[in-house]
Scaffold this motif. Structure first.
Motif, PDB file in Angstrom:
ATOM      1  N   GLU A   1      11.820  -9.811 -27.496  1.00  0.00           N
ATOM      2  CA  GLU A   1      12.247  -9.656 -29.030  1.00  0.00           C
ATOM      3  C   GLU A   1      12.474  -8.262 -29.040  1.00  0.00           C
ATOM      4  O   GLU A   1      11.435  -7.247 -28.823  1.00  0.00           O
ATOM      5  CB  GLU A   1      10.966 -10.274 -29.937  1.00  0.00           C
ATOM      6  N   GLY A   2      13.670  -7.950 -29.572  1.00  0.00           N
ATOM      7  CA  GLY A   2      13.878  -6.560 -30.041  1.00  0.00           C
ATOM      8  C   GLY A   2      14.730  -5.642 -28.896  1.00  0.00           C
ATOM      9  O   GLY A   2      14.826  -4.369 -29.283  1.00  0.00           O
ATOM     10  N   ILE A   3      14.730  -6.186 -27.640  1.00  0.00           N
ATOM     11  CA  ILE A   3      15.128  -5.468 -26.684  1.00  0.00           C
ATOM     12  C   ILE A   3      16.755  -4.792 -26.910  1.00  0.00           C
ATOM     13  O   ILE A   3      16.835  -3.758 -26.360  1.00  0.00           O
ATOM     14  CB  ILE A   3      15.469  -6.451 -25.317  1.00  0.00           C
ATOM     15  N   PHE A   4      17.521  -5.369 -27.676  1.00  0.00           N
ATOM     16  CA  PHE A   4      18.588  -4.738 -27.922  1.00  0.00           C
ATOM     17  C   PHE A   4      18.930  -4.134 -29.465  1.00  0.00           C
ATOM     18  O   PHE A   4      19.786  -4.176 -29.971  1.00  0.00           O
ATOM     19  CB  PHE A   4      19.936  -5.922 -28.009  1.00  0.00           C
ATOM     20  N   SER A   5      17.586  -4.131 -30.213  1.00  0.00           N
ATOM     21  CA  SER A   5      17.629  -3.841 -31.611  1.00  0.00           C
ATOM     22  C   SER A   5      18.118  -2.425 -31.966  1.00  0.00           C
ATOM     23  O   SER A   5      18.495  -2.275 -32.981  1.00  0.00           O
ATOM     24  CB  SER A   5      16.096  -4.068 -32.034  1.00  0.00           C
TER      25      SER A   5
ATOM     26  N   ASP B   1      11.488  -2.218 -24.720  1.00  0.00           N
ATOM     27  CA  ASP B   1      12.156  -0.870 -25.298  1.00  0.00           C
ATOM     28  C   ASP B   1      12.718   0.008 -24.160  1.00  0.00           C
ATOM     29  O   ASP B   1      12.987   1.273 -24.253  1.00  0.00           O
ATOM     30  CB  ASP B   1      10.888   0.255 -25.833  1.00  0.00           C
ATOM     31  N   ILE B   2      13.304  -0.551 -23.101  1.00  0.00           N
ATOM     32  CA  ILE B   2      13.932   0.086 -22.244  1.00  0.00           C
ATOM     33  C   ILE B   2      15.282   0.787 -22.660  1.00  0.00           C
ATOM     34  O   ILE B   2      15.630   1.813 -21.878  1.00  0.00           O
ATOM     35  CB  ILE B   2      14.390  -1.043 -20.884  1.00  0.00           C
ATOM     36  N   PHE B   3      15.954   0.131 -23.654  1.00  0.00           N
ATOM     37  CA  PHE B   3      17.170   0.722 -24.068  1.00  0.00           C
ATOM     38  C   PHE B   3      16.844   1.312 -25.414  1.00  0.00           C
ATOM     39  O   PHE B   3      18.163   1.575 -26.250  1.00  0.00           O
ATOM     40  CB  PHE B   3      18.221  -0.390 -24.270  1.00  0.00           C
ATOM     41  N   GLN B   4      15.868   1.908 -25.781  1.00  0.00           N
ATOM     42  CA  GLN B   4      15.518   2.199 -27.190  1.00  0.00           C
ATOM     43  C   GLN B   4      16.313   3.610 -27.442  1.00  0.00           C
ATOM     44  O   GLN B   4      16.387   3.988 -28.686  1.00  0.00           O
ATOM     45  CB  GLN B   4      13.927   2.116 -27.464  1.00  0.00           C
ATOM     46  N   ASN B   5      16.377   4.294 -26.528  1.00  0.00           N
ATOM     47  CA  ASN B   5      17.164   5.398 -26.870  1.00  0.00           C
ATOM     48  C   ASN B   5      18.749   5.785 -26.601  1.00  0.00           C
ATOM     49  O   ASN B   5      19.350   7.014 -26.276  1.00  0.00           O
ATOM     50  CB  ASN B   5      16.568   6.770 -26.025  1.00  0.00           C
TER      51      ASN B   5
END
Length: 513
Positions: free
Chosen positions: A223-227, A200-204
Motif C-alpha cells: 500500500e502506498g508504493i506508487f503514492s 517507500d522504495i520510490f518515495q524520492n
C-alpha cells in the motif's frame, strides 16, 4: 559556346579533384590515428570489436566523444584504461567478459553523459565509489549482467534521467537504492527475480514517468508504493505473480497500465477509480471469471482494453458504459456463452472487437447495430448453433463480411446435419428451430421458423405408420414454400429433395395447409 562549355567542365573537374584530394587526406589521417582493432568512421566516434583485445587502446584521440567496445576479451578496467585528456560523452561496453571494474575506473570521465555496461556473463560487482565522478551522467544502462548493488551506489548520479537494470538476476532491491535520484524519468527493472518491494522504495522519485517491473516474481504491491509518483504515466507489471490489488494503489496520472499474465482472480470495483487519464489497460492472461458492473466507469479516456485469455463467463450489461473513446476491446479466449444486446451501446467509434474463441452459440438481435460501420470483428472459434436464433448474425454477416477477420473459420457447431459448414454458406431457410413440445400430442415435434412465437407459419411434425406428417398453420395471408432436408445415418444429408410452393388462396384467410 563550345569554348564556354569546355571551360565550365574544366573548372568543375578541378573543384572535384581538390575535394576528393581533401577527403582522401582526411581518411588517411583518420586511418593513421585510429587505434588498432578499432574502426573510426568519424573523428568523434570509435568502435572497437575483437575478441583478442584484452585492454582498451591507449592511443584514442582526444577528439573522440563516443567509444563503443563490443564483443572483446576485456576482463578488467581501472583508471589507466582511459587517457586523462579523454573527453568522452558516451561509453558503451557491450557483450564483453568483464569481471572487475575498479572503483576509480571512471574518475577522469567527468563529462560522460551516457554509460552502458551490458551483456557480461561473469559476476560483476560495483563498488560504492564507482560512479562518484559521473555527476553529469543522464543515462545509465546495466542490462543482462550478473551484478550486485550497494544501497548508495547511485547516490552521486543526481542528474540521472534514465536507469536500466534489466535482466540482472536481482532477487531484491535495497530500500534506498533510488533514494537520491530526484531527476529520474525512466526506470527499467524488468526480467529480474524480485519477489517483494518496500513501500517507500520510490518515495524520492516524484518525476518518474516510465516504470517497468515486468518479468519478476512480485505477488503483492505494498500500500502506498506508487503514492509519490504523481508524474507516472506508464507502468508495466506484466509477467508477475500478483494475486490481488488494493484500491488506490495506482497513481492518478497513469496513461498506460499493463497487468498481463498475472494471477488476478477478482478486481475491486474501485481499483481504477482515480485513473481518468488512462488510455491503455491490459488485463489479459489472468484468471478473472467475472467483472464488477462499474469496474471501468471512471475510465473516460480509455482507448484500448484487453481482457483476453481470462475465464470470463458473462459480462454485466453496463460494464462498458461511459467508455465513449474506446477504440479496441479484446475479449477473445474467454468462456463467454452469452452477451447482452446493449453491451456496446456507448462504443460507437470502436475500431476493433475481438470475440473469437469463446463459447458463444448466437448473438442477440440488434447486438452490432451500435457499432461503427468500419469496426473490425473477430468471431471464429465459437460453437455457433445455426438455427433460427442465429438469423440476426447470419443477416449481419452478409452485409458486413468485409469487417470480419477470418470469416472462413466461422463454423456451425450445431445442428448436426450442418456441423462444420461456414455460417455464411448456409441458406436462410436452413436456419430453423426444432423443439419438442409438451403441449401437443406425445411424439409430435414443433418446428419454429424463428424465435418469435407469433410467426406467420407454425408447423408441427409427427410420424404416423412409417410416414412423416407435417402440419402447418398459416396465420397471415402469404404464399407457402416447402423444402425438405434429410439427414442419413452416416451423417450425410440430401438437400431439398422436394420443393413445393403454394400461392396464397383467393379470399385469403387463416387456415391449415
Amino acid at each position: 559556346m563550345l569554348k564556354n562549355i569546355q571551360s565550365f567542365s574544366q573548372d568543375n573537374i578541378e573543384d572535384m579533384s581538390r575535394y576528393c584530394a581533401a577527403v582522401l587526406l582526411f581518411l588517411i589521417q583518420l586511418g593513421d590515428c585510429c587505434p588498432e582493432l578499432c574502426q573510426c568512421f568519424t573523428a568523434a566516434k570509435v568502435i572497437c570489436s575483437d575478441d583478442t583485445m584484452r585492454v582498451l587502446p591507449v592511443n584514442i584521440s582526444a577528439q573522440v566523444k563516443e567509444l563503443i567496445v563490443v564483443a572483446s576479451g576485456l576482463t578488467y578496467m581501472d583508471r589507466s584504461s582511459f587517457r586523462e585528456d579523454l573527453r568522452l560523452t558516451k561509453l558503451v561496453i557491450l557483450n564483453n567478459l568483464l569481471k572487475t571494474i575498479s572503483y576509480n575506473t571512471f574518475e577522469n570521465l567527468v563529462e560522460l553523459q551516457e554509460l552502458e555496461i551490458s551483456g557480461n556473463s561473469h559476476l560483476l560487482t560495483f563498488k560504492m565509489q564507482t560512479f562518484n565522478k559521473l555527476t553529469n551522467l543522464s543515462r545509465l544502462s546495466l542490462n543482462n549482467n550478473k551484478i550486485s548493488l550497494d544501497n548508495d551506489i547511485f547516490d552521486p548520479l543526481q542528474k540521472l534521467e534514465t536507469l536500466q537494470l534489466r535482466g540482472n538476476n536481482l532477487s531484491s532491491l535495497p530500500n534506498l537504492l533510488f533514494h537520491n535520484l530526484h531527476n529520474l524519468l525512466e526506470l527499467d527493472l524488468s526480467l529480474n527475480h524480485v519477489s517483494s518491494l518496500s513501500a517507500d522504495i520510490f518515495q524520492n522519485n516524484s518525476r518518474l514517468r516510465v516504470l517497468s517491473l515486468q518479468g519478476n516474481m512480485i505477488s503483492q504491491l505494498p500500500e502506498g508504493i506508487f503514492s509519490h509518483l504523481d508524474a507516472l504515466e506508464d507502468l508495466n507489471l506484466r509477467n508477475n505473480h500478483i494475486i490481488n490489488l488494493n484500491p488506490g494503489v495506482f497513481p492518478s496520472n497513469l496513461q498506460k497500465l499493463i497487468l498481463k499474465n498475472n494471477m488476478l482472480v477478482q478486481l475491486s470495483p474501485m481499483i481504477f477509480d482515480k485513473l481518468q487519464q488512462l488510455t491503455y489497460l491490459d488485463l489479459s492472461q489472468n484468471q478473472l471469471s467475472e467483472l464488477p458492473s462499474d469496474l471501468f466507469q471512471n475510465l473516460s479516456s480509455l482507448k484500448n482494453l484487453d481482457l483476453s485469455e481470462n475465464q470470463i463467463t458473462a459480462l454485466p450489461g453496463t460494464v462498458f458504459k461511459g467508455l465513449v473513446k474506446i477504440k479496441a476491446i479484446h475479449l477473445q479466449k474467454n468462456n463467454l456463452s452469452s452477451l447482452k444486446v446493449n453491451l456496446f451501446m456507448d462504443q460507437q467509434d470502436m475500431d476493433q472487437l475481438y470475440l473469437s474463441k469463446n463459447s458463444l452459440q448466437n448473438i442477440p438481435n440488434g447486438f452490432f447495430d451500435y457499432l461503427n460501420f468500419h469496426c473490425i470483428v473477430q468471431l471464429h472459434g465459437n460453437p455457433w448453433r445455426c438455427d433460427c436464433e442465429i438469423q440476426y448474425l447470419h443477416h449481419w454477416l452478409r452485409y458486413n463480411h468485409e469487417n470480419v477477420e477470418d470469416l472462413s473459420r466461422v463454423y456451425c457447431k450445431a445442428p448436426e446435419f450442418i456441423r462444420g459448414q461456414n455460417l455464411l454458406s448456409i441458406d436462410q431457410e436452413q436456419l430453423v428451430c426444432v423443439k419438442n413440445s409438451s403441449s401437443i400430442t406425445p411424439g409430435v415435434t414443433k418446428i419454429l421458423p424463428n424465435s418469435n412465437n407469433d410467426s406467420t407459419i407454425q408447423c408441427s411434425l409427427q410420424e404416423l405408420k412409417g410416414a412423416i406428417s407435417i402440419q402447418c398453420k398459416v396465420t397471415k395471408c402469404t404464399s407457402v414454400k416447402f423444402q425438405a432436408l434429410f439427414e442419413h445415418s452416416d451423417g450425410n444429408y440430401s438437400k431439398y429433395i422436394e420443393s413445393i410452393v403454394w400461392s396464397a388462396p383467393l379470399g385469403c384467410f387463416n387456415g391449415t395447409a
